[in-house]
Structures are given as C-alpha cells and as structure tokens.
Design an enzyme around this catalytic site. Structure first.
Site, PDB file in Angstrom:
ATOM      1  CE  LYS A  36       5.153   1.696  -2.387  1.00  0.00           C
ATOM      2  NZ  LYS A  36       5.779   2.932  -1.867  1.00  0.00           N
ATOM      3  CB  SER A  37       9.079  -2.574  -1.429  1.00  0.00           C
ATOM      4  OG  SER A  37      10.326  -2.024  -1.810  1.00  0.00           O
ATOM      5  CB  VAL A  38       8.961   0.667  -6.131  1.00  0.00           C
ATOM      6  CG1 VAL A  38       7.456   0.916  -6.204  1.00  0.00           C
ATOM      7  CG2 VAL A  38       9.667   1.808  -5.422  1.00  0.00           C
ATOM      8  CG  HIS A  92     -10.501   1.578  -0.621  1.00  0.00           C
ATOM      9  ND1 HIS A  92      -9.759   1.849  -1.739  1.00  0.00           N
ATOM     10  CD2 HIS A  92      -9.620   1.530   0.398  1.00  0.00           C
ATOM     11  CE1 HIS A  92      -8.472   1.950  -1.403  1.00  0.00           C
ATOM     12  NE2 HIS A  92      -8.373   1.760  -0.113  1.00  0.00           N
ATOM     13  CG  ASN A 125       9.447  -6.573   2.360  1.00  0.00           C
ATOM     14  OD1 ASN A 125      10.327  -6.441   3.210  1.00  0.00           O
ATOM     15  ND2 ASN A 125       8.890  -5.537   1.753  1.00  0.00           N
ATOM     16  CG  ASP A 142      -4.535  -5.144  -1.465  1.00  0.00           C
ATOM     17  OD1 ASP A 142      -5.575  -5.733  -1.141  1.00  0.00           O
ATOM     18  OD2 ASP A 142      -4.369  -3.914  -1.295  1.00  0.00           O
ATOM     19  NE  ARG A 174      13.969  -0.787   1.677  1.00  0.00           N
ATOM     20  CZ  ARG A 174      13.735   0.494   1.945  1.00  0.00           C
ATOM     21  NH1 ARG A 174      12.739   1.126   1.365  1.00  0.00           N
ATOM     22  NH2 ARG A 174      14.503   1.134   2.795  1.00  0.00           N
ATOM     23  CE  LYS A 219      -7.644  -2.498  -0.709  1.00  0.00           C
ATOM     24  NZ  LYS A 219      -6.465  -2.171  -1.526  1.00  0.00           N
ATOM     25  CE1 TYR A 259      -4.938   2.057  -2.590  1.00  0.00           C
ATOM     26  CE2 TYR A 259      -4.044  -0.068  -3.190  1.00  0.00           C
ATOM     27  CZ  TYR A 259      -4.607   0.765  -2.255  1.00  0.00           C
ATOM     28  OH  TYR A 259      -4.830   0.300  -0.986  1.00  0.00           O
TER      29      TYR A 259
HETATM   30  P1  NAD Z   1       3.768  -0.813   4.244  1.00  0.00           P
HETATM   31  O1  NAD Z   1       3.631  -0.977   5.722  1.00  0.00           O
HETATM   32  O2  NAD Z   1       3.741  -2.022   3.376  1.00  0.00           O
HETATM   33  O3  NAD Z   1       5.088   0.037   4.023  1.00  0.00           O
HETATM   34  C1  NAD Z   1       5.546   0.351   2.732  1.00  0.00           C
HETATM   35  C2  NAD Z   1       6.770   1.257   2.836  1.00  0.00           C
HETATM   36  O4  NAD Z   1       7.726   0.701   3.722  1.00  0.00           O
HETATM   37  C3  NAD Z   1       7.481   1.349   1.476  1.00  0.00           C
HETATM   38  O5  NAD Z   1       6.988   2.438   0.750  1.00  0.00           O
HETATM   39  C4  NAD Z   1       8.925   1.533   1.861  1.00  0.00           C
HETATM   40  O6  NAD Z   1       9.166   2.901   2.086  1.00  0.00           O
HETATM   41  C5  NAD Z   1       9.020   0.803   3.181  1.00  0.00           C
HETATM   42  N1  NAD Z   1       9.592  -0.568   3.049  1.00  0.00           N
HETATM   43  C6  NAD Z   1       9.063  -1.635   2.377  1.00  0.00           C
HETATM   44  N2  NAD Z   1       9.828  -2.723   2.549  1.00  0.00           N
HETATM   45  C7  NAD Z   1      10.860  -2.351   3.338  1.00  0.00           C
HETATM   46  C8  NAD Z   1      11.967  -3.040   3.867  1.00  0.00           C
HETATM   47  N3  NAD Z   1      12.167  -4.329   3.628  1.00  0.00           N
HETATM   48  N4  NAD Z   1      12.830  -2.343   4.652  1.00  0.00           N
HETATM   49  C9  NAD Z   1      12.628  -1.033   4.917  1.00  0.00           C
HETATM   50  N5  NAD Z   1      11.580  -0.321   4.463  1.00  0.00           N
HETATM   51  C10 NAD Z   1      10.702  -0.977   3.663  1.00  0.00           C
HETATM   52  O7  NAD Z   1       2.648   0.255   3.806  1.00  0.00           O
HETATM   53  P2  NAD Z   1       1.478   0.403   2.780  1.00  0.00           P
HETATM   54  O8  NAD Z   1       1.953   0.400   1.393  1.00  0.00           O
HETATM   55  O9  NAD Z   1       0.698   1.572   3.269  1.00  0.00           O
HETATM   56  O10 NAD Z   1       0.579  -0.913   3.029  1.00  0.00           O
HETATM   57  C11 NAD Z   1       0.719  -2.113   2.277  1.00  0.00           C
HETATM   58  C12 NAD Z   1      -0.467  -2.319   1.382  1.00  0.00           C
HETATM   59  O11 NAD Z   1      -1.691  -2.295   2.112  1.00  0.00           O
HETATM   60  C13 NAD Z   1      -0.672  -1.205   0.349  1.00  0.00           C
HETATM   61  O12 NAD Z   1       0.275  -1.250  -0.701  1.00  0.00           O
HETATM   62  C14 NAD Z   1      -2.086  -1.457  -0.050  1.00  0.00           C
HETATM   63  O13 NAD Z   1      -2.164  -2.564  -0.925  1.00  0.00           O
HETATM   64  C15 NAD Z   1      -2.722  -1.776   1.289  1.00  0.00           C
HETATM   65  N6  NAD Z   1      -3.325  -0.572   1.925  1.00  0.00           N
HETATM   66  C16 NAD Z   1      -4.670  -0.544   2.057  1.00  0.00           C
HETATM   67  C17 NAD Z   1      -5.291   0.541   2.638  1.00  0.00           C
HETATM   68  C18 NAD Z   1      -6.777   0.544   2.795  1.00  0.00           C
HETATM   69  O14 NAD Z   1      -7.360   1.587   3.116  1.00  0.00           O
HETATM   70  N7  NAD Z   1      -7.437  -0.555   2.586  1.00  0.00           N
HETATM   71  C19 NAD Z   1      -4.547   1.651   3.083  1.00  0.00           C
HETATM   72  C20 NAD Z   1      -3.157   1.599   2.938  1.00  0.00           C
HETATM   73  C21 NAD Z   1      -2.568   0.470   2.378  1.00  0.00           C
END
Ligand code: NAD
Length: 280
Positions: A233-235, A109, A243, A46, A239, A76, A51
């Site tokens: 999301k994670s880098v 978006h 996940n 996604d 994790r 998006k 982005y």
């Molecule tokens: P998320 O809820 O996936 O959280 C990501 C954060 O959580 C990471 O940066 C990290 O700090 C932490 N994390 C990840 N895995 C973990 C683990 N196993 N243990 C502990 N901490 C952990 O948040 P997100 O990135 O905002 O949302 C996921 C995806 O949704 C985005 O990457 C994007 O693709 C989408 N998104 C869309 C919109 C939209 O407006 N449509 C907005 C925000 C996000």
C-alpha cells in the site's frame, strides 16, 4: 518490464501475484491512489468492507476504462457480519458499493475465535454459497492459523483458495506457510514491507545497495521469489510506481535466505487467536 506472474489457485482460477492494497487509504484519497496504481500497471486491488473505501475502489476501476475482466478485485467480510444472514447482507452491500456483479475473491477477514461462539465454520459455509452462485469466483480466509483451517477442513466442503496473513522479513510464518502449501491454499502476505518498519534493516539495505534497488523493492522481490501473493500500500505516486517496478531483477538464493533469516516472529498487527475487534 516483465509481466506480473499469475498464481494458480486450488479451484483452477488464477490470481496476479502482485497487486495494490488500500488498508488505511482514506476514501477521499482512494480514487487517486487506485487510479495511479492502475496506470502504473497494477491489475489486482485488495480492499475490505472494514477499510471503508470499496465505493471509491469501484469508481477508480470504472474511471480507468479497463474491462472488468482485466482487474482482479477482492474484498473481505466485516467482523460485524459473521452471522449467516448478516454475511449475506454484507456481501450484497460490498458488491453494491463496488458497483460490481461479482468479486474475483472474497474472504473472511478474521476468524474471531472468541466471538460468535467461535463458529467461523458457519460463516465459511455462507461464503461457499457465494462461490456456488458465481458471485465470488474464489473464496478464502484471512488471519487463519493452521488449527482454524483444520476445523474448516473437517466441517466444510470447499477448501479456501487463499489465506491472507501477516508476512514480512521479521515474521516469515514458516508453520502457516508449510500447512497451507500442503493443503494447496495460496498464501497472501499482508504488510509485506512491515508497514515500512523493516526497510532500515542493515541486511536489506546492503542487498539493496548491491543491486542498485530500494529496500522496499528488495523486500517485495523476496516475497515474489518465495511464491507469496502481495499487495503493498502507498498513496504516494512515486512509491506506487517504485513498488511495481520489481519484475526486472532477481535476488540470489543467498539473498532470499539471508532475508528469511531475519525472522523474529514479530507481529506488527494483531494475534489472530486473540483479535476480537468488531466495528460499532
Ligand atoms: P505495507 O507493508 O504495504 O506498508 C505500507 C506502508 O509502507 C505505507 O503506508 C508507507 O508508509 C510505506 N511504504 C509503501 N511503499 C513504500 C516505499 N516504496 N518506500 C518506503 N515506504 C513505503 O502495509 P499494509 O498496508 O499494512 O499492507 C498491505 C495491504 O495488505 C493492505 O493495504 C491491505 O490490503 C492488506 N492488509 C490486510 C490485513 C488483513 O487483516 N487481512 C491487515 C493489514 C493489511
């Protein structure tokens, strides 16, 4: 490990219920993160024009050696491209950046009701063109409230296949989910673990200890059992793998209810009726 379930969309196509999100992943980190995810078994990515990492997502997919048809790729429309001709140019640019000749799913978006004279139906009609010409296998929206969807229903021909909205244990979105269920619009939940901010919740921690799982796995599993599509999301490679490892256990019905009961209608992201950010 059990396979990722597929969700049937209202146009007969399917989408993997679980994927990898790349919001706030810097371009220079994207190839490594997406490559790790694809190696771990993720088959749904996604991204979004806003982005700034579509080019690197495409590069990672090509490097993986996987067939194009094995990876579900979504993007998006940028908030600066809602006018029809801009939307057409932006979609061409997305495909070019990704190095693809079609997307599995493309969405508006944000509805931006206070911009462009509130005319998101005319933007939607351009996404309908991409669907008809086959370059978007499915089209959808993101951050649409029921009243925005009702307007599309009245003014457009195609019902969005998905609505991607903020969903996590502190924001269960019962009203939007019920509306979308009634109209066969699949829900994609963004920020599924609340960007990490729900993971210390005592209820979630207690369930995780009992199941010998991490809080993130418990929350991601909660979404899967509620039927929503998610892409955390994670880098961090560990994790990214953690996940993905949520298909070998289940929550009880009581666990699902207890996590849903944590709802406080708390957004971590913007309110779709007010959000009006347009990139420079
Ligand atoms: P998320 O809820 O996936 O959280 C990501 C954060 O959580 C990471 O940066 C990290 O700090 C932490 N994390 C990840 N895995 C973990 C683990 N196993 N243990 C502990 N901490 C952990 O948040 P997100 O990135 O905002 O949302 C996921 C995806 O949704 C985005 O990457 C994007 O693709 C989408 N998104 C869309 C919109 C939209 O407006 N449509 C907005 C925000 C996000």
């Amino acid at each position: 490990m059990t396979a990722v379930p597929e969700i049937m969309l209202n146009n007969g196509r399917t989408i993997p219920q679980f994927g990898f999100g790349v919001f706030q992943v810097k371009p220079e980190e994207t190839v490594a993160a997406v490559s790790t995810a694809l190696e771990a078994g993720y088959r749904h990515i996604d991204t979004a024009e806003m982005y700034g990492n579509e080019r690197e997502v495409g590069e990672a997919i090509r490097k993986s050696g996987l067939d194009r048809s094995d990876v579900f790729v979504t993007s998006k429309l940028s908030n600066d491209a809602h006018r029809p001709d801009d939307a057409r140019r932006a979609f061409d640019a997305s495909l070019e950046a990704l190095g693809l000749d079609y997307l599995d799913l493309f969405r508006i978006h944000w509805p931006l009701p206070t911009r462009y004279d509130g005319d998101y139906p005319s933007t939607w009609r351009v996404l309908e063109e991409f669907y008809r010409d086959g370059r978007a296998r499915s089209v959808g929206v993101s951050n649409f409230q029921p009243h925005h969807l009702r307007r599309l229903h009245e003014e457009a021909e195609i019902t969005p296949a998905v609505n991607q909205i903020e969903v996590h244990p502190y924001l269960t979105q019962d009203d939007v989910r019920a509306f979308c269920a009634e109209h066969q619009i699949a829900i994609e939940g963004w920020s599924p673990i609340g960007q990490g901010q729900v993971l210390d919740d005592p209820e979630i921690v207690t369930i995780a200890r009992r199941l010998d799982r991490t809080p993130a796995q418990v929350v991601l599993r909660w979404h899967i059992e509620r039927g929503d599509i998610i892409f955390p999301k994670s880098v961090t490679p560990a994790r990214i793998r953690e996940n993905f490892d949520i298909f070998g256990f289940e929550l009880t019905g009581e666990d699902v209810e207890a996590i849903s009961a944590l709802n406080r209608n708390q957004r971590f992201g913007p309110d779709p009726d007010k959000f009006d950010m347009v990139p420079d």
